[in-house]
Design a protein around this motif. Sequence first.
Motif, mmCIF file in Angstrom:
data_model
loop_
_atom_site.group_PDB
_atom_site.id
_atom_site.type_symbol
_atom_site.label_atom_id
_atom_site.label_comp_id
_atom_site.label_asym_id
_atom_site.label_seq_id
_atom_site.Cartn_x
_atom_site.Cartn_y
_atom_site.Cartn_z
ATOM 1 N N ARG A 1 73.525 76.239 118.904
ATOM 2 C CA ARG A 1 74.507 76.338 119.811
ATOM 3 C C ARG A 1 75.737 75.422 119.640
ATOM 4 O O ARG A 1 75.616 74.408 118.816
ATOM 5 N N ILE A 2 76.880 75.878 120.205
ATOM 6 C CA ILE A 2 77.898 75.056 119.912
ATOM 7 C C ILE A 2 78.233 73.988 120.792
ATOM 8 O O ILE A 2 77.786 74.201 122.164
ATOM 9 N N ILE A 3 78.563 72.778 120.398
ATOM 10 C CA ILE A 3 78.478 71.472 121.421
ATOM 11 C C ILE A 3 79.787 71.477 121.646
ATOM 12 O O ILE A 3 80.998 71.387 121.052
ATOM 13 N N LEU A 4 80.188 71.643 123.016
ATOM 14 C CA LEU A 4 81.316 71.197 123.649
ATOM 15 C C LEU A 4 81.208 70.098 124.662
ATOM 16 O O LEU A 4 80.294 70.024 125.425
ATOM 17 N N THR A 5 82.052 68.991 124.207
ATOM 18 C CA THR A 5 82.078 67.847 124.632
ATOM 19 C C THR A 5 83.194 66.824 124.692
ATOM 20 O O THR A 5 84.132 67.086 124.007
ATOM 21 N N HIS A 6 83.143 65.824 125.680
ATOM 22 C CA HIS A 6 84.175 64.789 125.491
ATOM 23 C C HIS A 6 83.892 63.553 124.747
ATOM 24 O O HIS A 6 84.725 62.808 124.695
ATOM 25 N N ASP A 7 82.693 63.351 124.324
ATOM 26 C CA ASP A 7 82.164 62.392 123.390
ATOM 27 C C ASP A 7 82.810 62.401 122.077
ATOM 28 O O ASP A 7 82.490 63.323 121.017
ATOM 29 N N THR A 8 83.879 61.711 121.802
ATOM 30 C CA THR A 8 84.966 61.656 120.606
ATOM 31 C C THR A 8 83.943 61.287 119.252
ATOM 32 O O THR A 8 84.267 61.635 118.264
ATOM 33 N N ASP A 9 82.542 60.844 119.557
ATOM 34 C CA ASP A 9 81.669 60.318 118.300
ATOM 35 C C ASP A 9 81.422 61.750 117.745
ATOM 36 O O ASP A 9 81.279 61.572 116.448
ATOM 37 N N PHE A 10 81.394 62.730 118.300
ATOM 38 C CA PHE A 10 81.131 64.185 117.884
ATOM 39 C C PHE A 10 82.159 64.502 116.557
ATOM 40 O O PHE A 10 82.276 65.327 115.850
ATOM 41 N N ALA A 11 83.455 63.835 116.645
ATOM 42 C CA ALA A 11 84.403 64.036 115.715
ATOM 43 C C ALA A 11 84.360 63.202 114.469
ATOM 44 O O ALA A 11 85.018 63.596 113.496
ATOM 45 N N ARG A 12 83.380 62.036 114.448
ATOM 46 C CA ARG A 12 82.995 61.528 113.187
ATOM 47 C C ARG A 12 82.437 62.473 112.192
ATOM 48 O O ARG A 12 80.957 62.358 112.551
ATOM 49 N N THR A 13 82.905 62.922 111.546
ATOM 50 C CA THR A 13 82.075 63.944 110.512
ATOM 51 C C THR A 13 81.176 63.342 109.495
ATOM 52 O O THR A 13 80.368 64.052 109.019
ATOM 53 N N ALA B 1 76.319 71.336 109.565
ATOM 54 C CA ALA B 1 74.985 71.092 110.162
ATOM 55 C C ALA B 1 74.818 71.800 111.396
ATOM 56 O O ALA B 1 73.848 72.154 112.145
ATOM 57 N N PHE B 2 75.962 72.173 112.071
ATOM 58 C CA PHE B 2 76.022 72.599 113.404
ATOM 59 C C PHE B 2 76.741 74.051 113.603
ATOM 60 O O PHE B 2 77.313 74.519 112.428
ATOM 61 N N SER B 3 76.417 74.640 114.534
ATOM 62 C CA SER B 3 77.011 76.153 114.925
ATOM 63 C C SER B 3 78.505 75.976 115.219
ATOM 64 O O SER B 3 79.017 76.870 115.502
ATOM 65 N N GLY B 4 78.834 74.702 115.450
ATOM 66 C CA GLY B 4 80.197 74.410 115.851
ATOM 67 C C GLY B 4 80.492 73.319 116.781
ATOM 68 O O GLY B 4 79.509 73.058 117.611
ATOM 69 N N ILE B 5 81.270 72.591 116.505
ATOM 70 C CA ILE B 5 81.540 71.180 117.493
ATOM 71 C C ILE B 5 82.979 71.218 117.912
ATOM 72 O O ILE B 5 83.846 71.312 117.387
ATOM 73 N N VAL B 6 82.980 71.307 119.464
ATOM 74 C CA VAL B 6 84.522 71.088 119.959
ATOM 75 C C VAL B 6 84.705 69.979 120.901
ATOM 76 O O VAL B 6 83.690 69.836 121.754
ATOM 77 N N VAL B 7 85.502 68.764 120.568
ATOM 78 C CA VAL B 7 85.522 67.763 121.332
ATOM 79 C C VAL B 7 86.821 67.963 122.174
ATOM 80 O O VAL B 7 87.841 68.312 121.550
ATOM 81 N N ILE B 8 86.598 67.792 123.339
ATOM 82 C CA ILE B 8 87.793 67.741 124.355
ATOM 83 C C ILE B 8 88.352 66.572 124.487
ATOM 84 O O ILE B 8 87.883 65.478 125.017
ATOM 85 N N SER B 9 89.755 66.615 124.033
ATOM 86 C CA SER B 9 90.567 65.334 124.229
ATOM 87 C C SER B 9 91.857 65.611 125.123
ATOM 88 O O SER B 9 92.864 65.647 124.444
ATOM 89 N N VAL B 10 91.645 65.938 126.299
ATOM 90 C CA VAL B 10 92.617 66.019 127.237
ATOM 91 C C VAL B 10 92.840 65.088 128.174
ATOM 92 O O VAL B 10 91.914 64.462 128.742
ATOM 93 N N HIS B 11 94.157 64.471 128.123
ATOM 94 C CA HIS B 11 94.491 63.477 128.804
ATOM 95 C C HIS B 11 95.584 63.404 129.875
ATOM 96 O O HIS B 11 96.611 63.911 129.264
#
Length: 79
Positions: A11-23, A30-40
Amino acid sequence: MVAQRGKNERRIILTHDTDFARTLIFSPEAFSGIVVISVHPPRYETILTAVEQFLSSHTMKNMRGKTFVLHEHTFLEIQ
């Protein structure tokens, strides 16, 4: 854990958790996709619009093995 389940279920991970941007920790390959939402500020309407615009230009196939950081009007692909 979200990461392991996303990986196992492809699954594609859609998250607000910025740790997922730590490649170094969450290797994009290793993932089907990671999308980190950083909207402020994180207003629902702003996030929804940003996600819809991003998804309108990306398919599951071209997100595989990549990490994106989504901002209000743009996104970055992290390598």
